[in-house]
Design an enzyme around this catalytic site. Sequence first.
Site, PDB file in Angstrom:
ATOM      1  N   ASP A  48     -15.363  -2.695   3.307  1.00 31.95           N
ATOM      2  CA  ASP A  48     -15.102  -3.726   4.316  1.00 31.95           C
ATOM      3  C   ASP A  48     -15.298  -3.194   5.735  1.00 31.95           C
ATOM      4  O   ASP A  48     -15.328  -3.974   6.688  1.00 31.95           O
ATOM      5  CB  ASP A  48     -13.707  -4.341   4.151  1.00 31.95           C
ATOM      6  CG  ASP A  48     -12.560  -3.372   4.353  1.00 31.95           C
ATOM      7  OD1 ASP A  48     -12.810  -2.148   4.448  1.00 31.95           O
ATOM      8  OD2 ASP A  48     -11.395  -3.825   4.392  1.00 31.95           O
ATOM      9  N   ARG A  49     -15.482  -1.873   5.890  1.00 30.65           N
ATOM     10  CA  ARG A  49     -15.756  -1.300   7.198  1.00 30.65           C
ATOM     11  C   ARG A  49     -17.177  -0.750   7.258  1.00 30.65           C
ATOM     12  O   ARG A  49     -17.778  -0.442   6.239  1.00 30.65           O
ATOM     13  CB  ARG A  49     -14.760  -0.183   7.526  1.00 30.65           C
ATOM     14  CG  ARG A  49     -13.374  -0.692   7.910  1.00 30.65           C
ATOM     15  CD  ARG A  49     -12.427   0.476   8.158  1.00 30.65           C
ATOM     16  NE  ARG A  49     -11.201   0.057   8.821  1.00 30.65           N
ATOM     17  CZ  ARG A  49     -10.153  -0.448   8.200  1.00 30.65           C
ATOM     18  NH1 ARG A  49     -10.175  -0.589   6.883  1.00 30.65           N
ATOM     19  NH2 ARG A  49      -9.067  -0.811   8.862  1.00 30.65           N
ATOM     20  N   GLU A 105     -12.878  -5.387  15.433  1.00 29.20           N
ATOM     21  CA  GLU A 105     -11.844  -4.485  15.931  1.00 29.20           C
ATOM     22  C   GLU A 105     -12.442  -3.086  16.008  1.00 29.20           C
ATOM     23  O   GLU A 105     -13.363  -2.745  15.257  1.00 29.20           O
ATOM     24  CB  GLU A 105     -10.619  -4.499  15.029  1.00 29.20           C
ATOM     25  CG  GLU A 105     -10.869  -4.071  13.595  1.00 29.20           C
ATOM     26  CD  GLU A 105      -9.621  -4.152  12.728  1.00 29.20           C
ATOM     27  OE1 GLU A 105      -8.566  -4.563  13.243  1.00 29.20           O
ATOM     28  OE2 GLU A 105      -9.703  -3.806  11.544  1.00 29.20           O
ATOM     29  N   SER A 163      -8.266   0.756   0.319  1.00 29.89           N
ATOM     30  CA  SER A 163      -9.282   0.918   1.352  1.00 29.89           C
ATOM     31  C   SER A 163      -9.669   2.386   1.512  1.00 29.89           C
ATOM     32  O   SER A 163     -10.185   2.996   0.598  1.00 29.89           O
ATOM     33  CB  SER A 163      -8.793   0.307   2.670  1.00 29.89           C
ATOM     34  OG  SER A 163      -9.834   0.245   3.621  1.00 29.89           O
ATOM     35  N   ARG A 187       0.858  -1.182   0.000  1.00 33.75           N
ATOM     36  CA  ARG A 187       0.000   0.000   0.000  1.00 33.75           C
ATOM     37  C   ARG A 187       0.889   1.226   0.000  1.00 33.75           C
ATOM     38  O   ARG A 187       1.825   1.314   0.793  1.00 33.75           O
ATOM     39  CB  ARG A 187      -0.947   0.040   1.197  1.00 33.75           C
ATOM     40  CG  ARG A 187      -2.054   1.074   1.016  1.00 33.75           C
ATOM     41  CD  ARG A 187      -3.029   1.122   2.180  1.00 33.75           C
ATOM     42  NE  ARG A 187      -3.812  -0.098   2.310  1.00 33.75           N
ATOM     43  CZ  ARG A 187      -4.807  -0.237   3.191  1.00 33.75           C
ATOM     44  NH1 ARG A 187      -5.117   0.759   4.003  1.00 33.75           N
ATOM     45  NH2 ARG A 187      -5.465  -1.366   3.266  1.00 33.75           N
ATOM     46  N   ASP A 235     -13.833   0.624   0.013  1.00 38.12           N
ATOM     47  CA  ASP A 235     -13.842  -0.761  -0.464  1.00 38.12           C
ATOM     48  C   ASP A 235     -14.859  -1.620   0.287  1.00 38.12           C
ATOM     49  O   ASP A 235     -14.902  -2.846   0.117  1.00 38.12           O
ATOM     50  CB  ASP A 235     -12.449  -1.382  -0.401  1.00 38.12           C
ATOM     51  CG  ASP A 235     -11.939  -1.611   1.017  1.00 38.12           C
ATOM     52  OD1 ASP A 235     -12.319  -0.831   1.914  1.00 38.12           O
ATOM     53  OD2 ASP A 235     -11.149  -2.556   1.227  1.00 38.12           O
ATOM     54  N   ASP A 271     -16.584   2.336   4.104  1.00 35.62           N
ATOM     55  CA  ASP A 271     -15.421   2.988   3.530  1.00 35.62           C
ATOM     56  C   ASP A 271     -15.374   2.628   2.041  1.00 35.62           C
ATOM     57  O   ASP A 271     -16.210   1.859   1.556  1.00 35.62           O
ATOM     58  CB  ASP A 271     -14.145   2.607   4.282  1.00 35.62           C
ATOM     59  CG  ASP A 271     -13.817   1.125   4.201  1.00 35.62           C
ATOM     60  OD1 ASP A 271     -14.723   0.334   3.878  1.00 35.62           O
ATOM     61  OD2 ASP A 271     -12.662   0.752   4.469  1.00 35.62           O
ATOM     62  N   LYS A 286     -13.098  -8.711   7.716  1.00 31.94           N
ATOM     63  CA  LYS A 286     -14.150  -7.732   8.022  1.00 31.94           C
ATOM     64  C   LYS A 286     -15.004  -7.505   6.787  1.00 31.94           C
ATOM     65  O   LYS A 286     -14.509  -7.576   5.653  1.00 31.94           O
ATOM     66  CB  LYS A 286     -13.540  -6.428   8.525  1.00 31.94           C
ATOM     67  CG  LYS A 286     -12.508  -5.790   7.622  1.00 31.94           C
ATOM     68  CD  LYS A 286     -11.888  -4.605   8.312  1.00 31.94           C
ATOM     69  CE  LYS A 286     -10.744  -3.996   7.497  1.00 31.94           C
ATOM     70  NZ  LYS A 286      -9.545  -4.876   7.459  1.00 31.94           N
TER      71      LYS A 286
END
Length: 587
Positions: free
Chosen positions: A314-315, A410, A155, A59, A312, A310, A424
């Site tokens: 996943d959150r 988390e 992300s 990243r 992508d 977010d 996630k």
Amino acid sequence: MKRSSPLPETLVKLANDWIEWDPVESSKAEVQQWLSDANEEQLTASLSKRIAFGTAGLRGKMAAGFACMNELTVLQASQGVASYMLENVTDATSRGLALGYDGRYNSIAFARRTAATFLSKGFKVYMFDTVIPTPLVAFATTHYNCCVGIVITASHNPKEDNGYKVYAGNGCQIVSPMDKHITAAILANQTPWKYDQEALLASDLMTVANPEVNDKYFEVIKKFNYLPEDNKKSTLKVTYTAMHGVGTPSILRAFETYSLNAPILVKEQCDPNPDFPTVAFPNPEEGKGALALSFATADANDSPVVIANDPDADRLAAAEKLNGEWTVFTGDQIGILLAHWLFIRQRAAHPEVPAEKLLVLNTTVSSKMLKSFAETEGVRYEETHTGFKWLGTRAEELEKEGFVTLLAYEEAIGYMIGTTCLDKDGVRGAAVFAEMASSIYASGSTLFKHLDLLYTKYGTYHTQNKYFFHSNSADVAEVFKFIRNDSKYHETCGKFKISRIRDLTGAGYDSGTADKKPVLATTSSDMITIYFENGAVFTLRGSGTEPKLKYYIGAANITKEELAELVQSIITNLIQPEEHNLKYPSE
């Protein structure tokens, strides 16, 4: 800046290697110009240090040079991953690669380059032909029994960045030492393999992953849809933002799958846009600033609940309007709400599964309210290192022992409901959260009122999780050096007495164990946890993907004022941001 003396030979070789290997003419010409200009500063910054491959993959900023994200470094990473799989997985080529990408600049190009690299070695490739949420790539990895999954995404990072995330064959983010072995394979395979990219992408080894994967995913997540008939009658209006990311189509389908009313979309943010034009940071974790448009949309539609992914997807973030004010839930608050909801629904739907066989997990920097919940309800609780590579791996291990995973989370708004995929997932998380909210509102309550009931039952836990920006990792190292104090760890922090210190770095140290060794495995990354006599717990760690020093403070049954005083004491006496060149976030 041009120099009068000759450039160092090693730097000239790096530049010539780049010019020979780079498949993109524009960036090749850029490095050629730096070389012609003898621009040592730019050449050194861009070429002398390679972008690091870790358990989070790659990243970084998109730019020319070995230090950045670009087609050559993606190609080289793919050669390394493919080589590692060929050497370590006997049926690697027939199992193949699951591959997806987000809506950032260059994501499609990076994904196509990745696919061609694997195809050139005979791998089957299952690739989505449109932008896709990251968790669906994790799901595709196990759906097709692939040996590896890769998703091109950064992300919630700034628009200048991109990334390359790698899943092992179990659909969980890779863990060490696999990352180190892959790094070695990348370094051993830097020269680009020869192949015809367009011909390979048209080969029979390529399979389009959607709609097959999408259909199966939404079929599987129905197992967490406990109240479909109630959902049909719900009058709750939920507002949704994709934060200029890829989540909207999947969220709409998830709501439809759960028989929920379609969410009200934040139109300015519902489609992918790599410039993220309406937000300073495309991260709903940033709070009210990032969610301002969501609140305006919700207000215009009399919607009391906002959910956000977010970019992508996943959150999952959430907020609720009470007494005329919007309040954003912390990641821990969402976590305990979901854990309790899943527990009562699972017990009602499957009373044959005893409570002691149900499992909840969170990370060491997340609230201990989940542990209190588990102890009260007789549920198995596990604590892991930060990151879903640890949560997913541990959940998988315990499921093999007969446990049923309810939730792993988390505090950084990441939630894994069940084990549909071992990462996630903001898509199934959003659907479950919306069903929970609909049920709570139908009962005449609100989410925050319901949260107060959980505080009464399991204890009131206050948390404050924030960060400082840094421009030099050496400054962060100095913070940890000060706290370690030559292994003579501090006994007080201002007026607050310290009862225990756990250092998970290197050889490790824990003053609370008989042998002074921590129970959790140690890592190469700095992470220190300090326990105070008043019950508060403070953890400090560096971010693996952003230039941030993160801190987490939580305590049970103390006032917000007492927590605020402790936080200030920690910042003043331990972190010392001014002395260590750390910058406060804007919000």
